[in-house]
Design a protein around this motif. Structure first.
Motif, PDB file in Angstrom:
ATOM      1  N   UNK A 609      -3.941  24.829 -32.864  1.00 45.27           N
ATOM      2  CA  UNK A 609      -5.087  24.367 -32.076  1.00 45.27           C
ATOM      3  C   UNK A 609      -5.620  23.041 -32.597  1.00 45.27           C
ATOM      4  N   UNK A 610      -5.888  22.157 -31.672  1.00 45.20           N
ATOM      5  CA  UNK A 610      -6.605  20.913 -31.966  1.00 45.20           C
ATOM      6  C   UNK A 610      -7.803  20.834 -31.020  1.00 45.20           C
ATOM      7  N   UNK A 611      -8.963  20.550 -31.571  1.00 48.01           N
ATOM      8  CA  UNK A 611     -10.184  20.408 -30.780  1.00 48.01           C
ATOM      9  C   UNK A 611     -10.564  18.933 -30.762  1.00 48.01           C
ATOM     10  N   UNK A 612     -10.790  18.402 -29.570  1.00 47.99           N
ATOM     11  CA  UNK A 612     -10.977  16.963 -29.373  1.00 47.99           C
ATOM     12  C   UNK A 612     -12.263  16.693 -28.604  1.00 47.99           C
ATOM     13  N   UNK A 613     -13.076  15.763 -29.089  1.00 51.75           N
ATOM     14  CA  UNK A 613     -14.200  15.276 -28.281  1.00 51.75           C
ATOM     15  C   UNK A 613     -14.574  13.860 -28.711  1.00 51.75           C
ATOM     16  N   UNK A 614     -15.268  13.168 -27.804  1.00 50.33           N
ATOM     17  CA  UNK A 614     -15.683  11.787 -28.046  1.00 50.33           C
ATOM     18  C   UNK A 614     -16.876  11.703 -28.976  1.00 50.33           C
ATOM     19  N   UNK A 615     -17.722  12.709 -28.965  1.00 50.92           N
ATOM     20  CA  UNK A 615     -18.899  12.762 -29.825  1.00 50.92           C
ATOM     21  C   UNK A 615     -18.476  12.666 -31.289  1.00 50.92           C
ATOM     22  N   UNK A 616     -19.410  12.275 -32.138  1.00 57.83           N
ATOM     23  CA  UNK A 616     -19.096  12.149 -33.561  1.00 57.83           C
ATOM     24  C   UNK A 616     -18.626  13.488 -34.128  1.00 57.83           C
ATOM     25  N   UNK A 617     -17.852  13.407 -35.207  1.00 56.61           N
ATOM     26  CA  UNK A 617     -17.211  14.597 -35.764  1.00 56.61           C
ATOM     27  C   UNK A 617     -18.236  15.574 -36.336  1.00 56.61           C
ATOM     28  N   UNK A 618     -19.106  15.075 -37.200  1.00 58.05           N
ATOM     29  CA  UNK A 618     -20.055  15.951 -37.878  1.00 58.05           C
ATOM     30  C   UNK A 618     -21.129  16.435 -36.909  1.00 58.05           C
ATOM     31  N   UNK A 619     -21.253  17.740 -36.806  1.00 55.64           N
ATOM     32  CA  UNK A 619     -22.266  18.315 -35.916  1.00 55.64           C
ATOM     33  C   UNK A 619     -21.851  18.374 -34.467  1.00 55.64           C
ATOM     34  N   UNK A 620     -20.635  17.956 -34.144  1.00 61.21           N
ATOM     35  CA  UNK A 620     -20.171  18.015 -32.770  1.00 61.21           C
ATOM     36  C   UNK A 620     -19.835  19.439 -32.355  1.00 61.21           C
ATOM     37  N   UNK A 621     -19.674  19.650 -31.045  1.00 58.76           N
ATOM     38  CA  UNK A 621     -19.362  20.989 -30.547  1.00 58.76           C
ATOM     39  C   UNK A 621     -18.038  21.500 -31.105  1.00 58.76           C
ATOM     40  N   UNK A 622     -17.128  20.601 -31.439  1.00 57.78           N
ATOM     41  CA  UNK A 622     -15.845  21.021 -31.982  1.00 57.78           C
ATOM     42  C   UNK A 622     -15.976  21.877 -33.217  1.00 57.78           C
ATOM     43  N   UNK A 623     -16.974  21.592 -34.061  1.00 59.01           N
ATOM     44  CA  UNK A 623     -17.179  22.392 -35.263  1.00 59.01           C
ATOM     45  C   UNK A 623     -17.510  23.832 -34.929  1.00 59.01           C
ATOM     46  N   UNK A 624     -18.295  24.045 -33.878  1.00 60.56           N
ATOM     47  CA  UNK A 624     -18.643  25.397 -33.455  1.00 60.56           C
ATOM     48  C   UNK A 624     -17.408  26.136 -32.936  1.00 60.56           C
ATOM     49  N   UNK A 625     -16.584  25.431 -32.166  1.00 60.55           N
ATOM     50  CA  UNK A 625     -15.380  26.054 -31.616  1.00 60.55           C
ATOM     51  C   UNK A 625     -14.421  26.445 -32.741  1.00 60.55           C
ATOM     52  N   UNK A 626     -14.245  25.551 -33.690  1.00 62.90           N
ATOM     53  CA  UNK A 626     -13.350  25.832 -34.814  1.00 62.90           C
ATOM     54  C   UNK A 626     -13.862  27.025 -35.618  1.00 62.90           C
ATOM     55  N   UNK A 627     -15.177  27.081 -35.846  1.00 66.25           N
ATOM     56  CA  UNK A 627     -15.742  28.211 -36.595  1.00 66.25           C
ATOM     57  C   UNK A 627     -15.508  29.521 -35.849  1.00 66.25           C
ATOM     58  N   UNK A 628     -15.693  29.488 -34.536  1.00 66.69           N
ATOM     59  CA  UNK A 628     -15.477  30.706 -33.748  1.00 66.69           C
ATOM     60  C   UNK A 628     -14.017  31.142 -33.797  1.00 66.69           C
ATOM     61  N   UNK A 629     -13.104  30.188 -33.700  1.00 63.47           N
ATOM     62  CA  UNK A 629     -11.674  30.509 -33.768  1.00 63.47           C
ATOM     63  C   UNK A 629     -11.320  31.110 -35.129  1.00 63.47           C
ATOM     64  N   UNK A 630     -11.870  30.523 -36.199  1.00 63.59           N
ATOM     65  CA  UNK A 630     -11.590  31.042 -37.534  1.00 63.59           C
ATOM     66  C   UNK A 630     -12.080  32.477 -37.682  1.00 63.59           C
TER      67      UNK A 630
END
Length: 677
Positions: A609-630
């Motif tokens: 899995x790779x999570x991609x978004x334009x928003x900045x890395x830190x605090x972006x929605x991608x971090x939430x998705x990755x945490x949920x997947x983990x």
């Protein structure tokens, strides 16, 4: 204190007295209960009751009042059941917020009252929205909203007055000037002598009244209300008064000079009016005593009822269910089956057996098409934003709308983001829908408080839907610099009560916008500016909705999965084509609430899995998705989950720097690494 009875009958004068006495006796009881630990907090209005009571009795029962936390007299004069009030203060389900908020932080449409939130100023703009609804419906009504002298320093005060003046809304802005903002005296709050000086600067009438004289308050507000119903416009009323207790009981009054307390004690609104009534023979000593005993008995009975009511029980499912207002059944608006929730004849759904007729539209035109059809579908929908009327908005999305729908429903606004968002909530109180266009998503910061503290919490707190859609032109790629290119969607995905959508193509741009207007909850609709005129695609001509909360698999592949949204969808497609990578590309479409099951399915299928978004890395929605997947999909993973996003910097202006900020090149590197892991 001098009382002028004018031509008022004895019954009116005695009615004022009864309603003035009642909150005083309740307050005296509450102060005892506070010391006994039976209520958690109390903001005393002792000394200020004449304002609440006089102004409330001056209005019609169907006219909204937006009080503060020392306006108990508003609630009692509107005959709100005491047992429910007491249960509210005890945090019980029998109150108005099911134990979710305290004191007067609630509203009740049954009694046409909208309570405050702790930030004090936002209810002023809500009053604008309620009054606007009455104007649009051609209802001769006024709206009354309170502000303290301290709260009038907030920007919301300026914005609300300015909008009301520009739009000539029948709002009475009542300033309770008690000389202090908590412990800060007026000379440290403002430099003018009187609030009536402010009125002419806004182009509105301003009057001053003795706030401790219930008869003067009643007469002043009554005369103004009668006039404003026929000649709509805002008026500022300054009521001079004093609170005899602390800001709240724990703060005390040590900061107040003793002589000042003594001076105002001689002007006590209850005692002074009572003595005058007795002296004039309008009230007898027997009636005075009898009324006090009657109220004390009523208070004790209501307290017993509230005391006997159960405390709330924490139920996770119930709490989560109340975060959002429920959708109507007609929300099932798939292509082929359509009905109108606003159809007066309750017509049956129209079923189309053939494939829908489509046309090729640019992304921007799909938004405009959905907006236009929603205006037809929802006759109570009001559009508000800077330059959106004759000019058509800076991106021309609403061009021609004024000619089609009129200036009443397509409204240019002052540069008052907070007031306009608040007005949207006020329109919801009167049962209308609204759209607020942020000229750029970056400017939403100026309306942030209204969105996260007022709109988002409204239904959960007191059951009032916030039927507001906020359109957010967003994203980089146009060399517009750090104040016109931000991706700030993650600011809002942390806020329960909001819905956040972000289409990546013309079909979903129209469908998600139409769904947002069908939804009674506040929806932030992010639309990428770079896609406006660069992307075209097939869009059904008829009205349809794209379900909020459902992701879409835009490409299937077997090597890995990419979860993304917005512009990221196009970056992922291009990178996989260039690198010859077979990938699932999942377009979230909705960021709050996001589709966890769709993510689970693609992770279980491909294991990478790779999570991609334009928003900045830190605090972006991608971090939430990755945490949920983990947490939920770890057993399916064959490689570390990767995140690719914008740099943790503001967005720079120069094209080479902007290109370095955006994640396309880093995306390719991470995809190749993940493919070869």
């Amino acid at each position: 204190m001098t009382f002028d009875r004018r031509a008022y009958a004895n019954d009116t004068l005695l009615h004022l007295y009864r309603e003035l006495l009642k909150p005083r006796l309740i307050e005296e009881k509450m102060l005892i209960l506070l010391r006994q630990g039976k209520v958690s907090k109390w903001f005393s209005g002792i000394g200020q009751e004449a304002i609440s009571v006089g102004s409330t009795l001056a209005l019609e029962a169907d006219e909204y009042i937006l009080p503060l936390h020392r306006n108990l007299g508003v609630f009692t004069a509107r005959q709100v059941p005491l047992a429910r009030l007491f249960a509210q203060w005890q945090g019980k389900p029998a109150g108005f917020t099911k134990g979710r908020d305290r004191s007067f932080h609630f509203g009740t449409n049954d009694y046409h009252i909208v309570g405050m939130i702790s930030h004090l100023g936002p209810q002023l703009a809500m009053a604008d929205g309620i009054a606007l609804a009455d104007v649009l419906d051609e209802k001769p009504r006024v709206t009354l909203t309170y502000s303290g002298d301290g709260g009038a320093s907030e920007g919301d005060f300026h914005e609300a007055l300015n909008v009301a003046a520009v739009w000539q809304l029948p709002v009475i802005f009542l300033i309770e000037n008690n000389g202090y903002g908590l412990s800060t005296p007026s000379n440290e709050q403002f430099r003018f002598k009187s609030f009536v000086d402010k009125g002419p600067a806004y182009g509105m009438e301003a009057v001053q009244v003795d706030g401790n004289n219930v008869l003067d308050v009643f007469d002043t507000i009554h005369r103004l209300a009668v006039d404003l119903r026929q000649n709509p416009r805002p008026v500022l009323v300054e009521a001079l008064t004093f609170r005899m207790r602390g800001h709240e009981e724990a703060s005390g009054t040590k900061y107040v000079p003793a002589e000042l307390l003594q001076e105002w004690a001689q002007k006590d609104p209850v005692d002074c009016y009572e003595r005058w009534l007795l002296a004039e023979g309008i009230l007898t000593e027997t009636a005075r005593h009898s009324l006090r005993e009657q109220f004390k008995k009523e208070i004790e009975e209501a307290l017993a009822e509230a005391d006997g009511a159960p405390m709330p029980t924490a139920d996770t499912a119930h709490e989560l269910a109340d975060v959002y207002a429920p959708l109507r059944e007609v929300m099932s608006y798939e292509l082929g089956v359509m009905s109108s929730p606003d159809a007066s004849d309750d017509s049956q759904p129209i079923t189309h057996n053939s494939e829908p007729i489509t046309k090729t539209l640019r992304f921007i035109d799909a938004i405009s098409d959905g907006l236009r059809q929603s205006m037809v579908r929802h006759p109570d929908l009001v559009l508000m934003g800077q330059d959106i009327a004759e000019y058509g908005g800076v991106f021309k999305i609403t061009e021609g709308f004024v000619a089609e729908f009129g200036k009443g429903r397509v409204r240019n606004t002052p540069l008052c983001e907070s007031a306009i968002v608040g007005a949207g909530l006020g329109l919801s109180v009167r049962g209308k829908k609204s759209m607020v266009e942020m000229q750029f998503a970056d400017f939403v910061t100026c309306g942030f408080n209204q969105i996260v503290n007022n709109l988002a919490k409204s239904h959960y707190r007191w059951g009032q839907a916030a039927d507001v859609v906020i359109r957010m032109p967003t994203g980089a790629g146009t060399a517009a610099g750090p104040f016109h290119s931000q991706s700030n969607e993650a600011w809002f995905t942390h806020v329960p009560g909001l819905k956040v959508v972000y289409p990546s193509n013309p079909h979903d741009a129209k469908g998600l916008l139409c769904a947002a207007f069908d939804d009674p909850n506040p929806v932030l609709y992010f639309e990428h500016k770079l896609l406006y005129r660069s992307l075209s695609g097939p869009v059904p001509e008829a009205f349809y909705t794209t379900p909020i909360g459902e992701a879409a698999l835009v490409r299937e592949g077997s090597e890995l999965s990419i979860v993304t949204y917005g512009m990221g969808v196009h970056w992922a497609l291009a990178a996989c084509d260039e690198l010859k990578i077979s990938a699932d590309i999942l377009d979230l479409r909705t960021l709050l609430p996001w589709d966890t099951e769709a993510v689970r399915r693609t992770v279980a299928k491909n294991g990478r899995l790779l999570v991609l978004h334009e928003d900045t890395l830190t605090g972006g929605l991608g971090g939430e998705i990755v945490a949920w997947v983990a947490e939920h999909c770890f057993q399916h993973l064959d490689a570390p989950v990767q995140r690719v996003a914008g740099l943790d910097t503001p967005i720079p202006f120069a094209p080479p720097l902007e290109a370095g900020f955006l994640p396309q090149q880093r995306l390719k590197e991470r995809l190749m690494w993940l493919q070869g892991y």
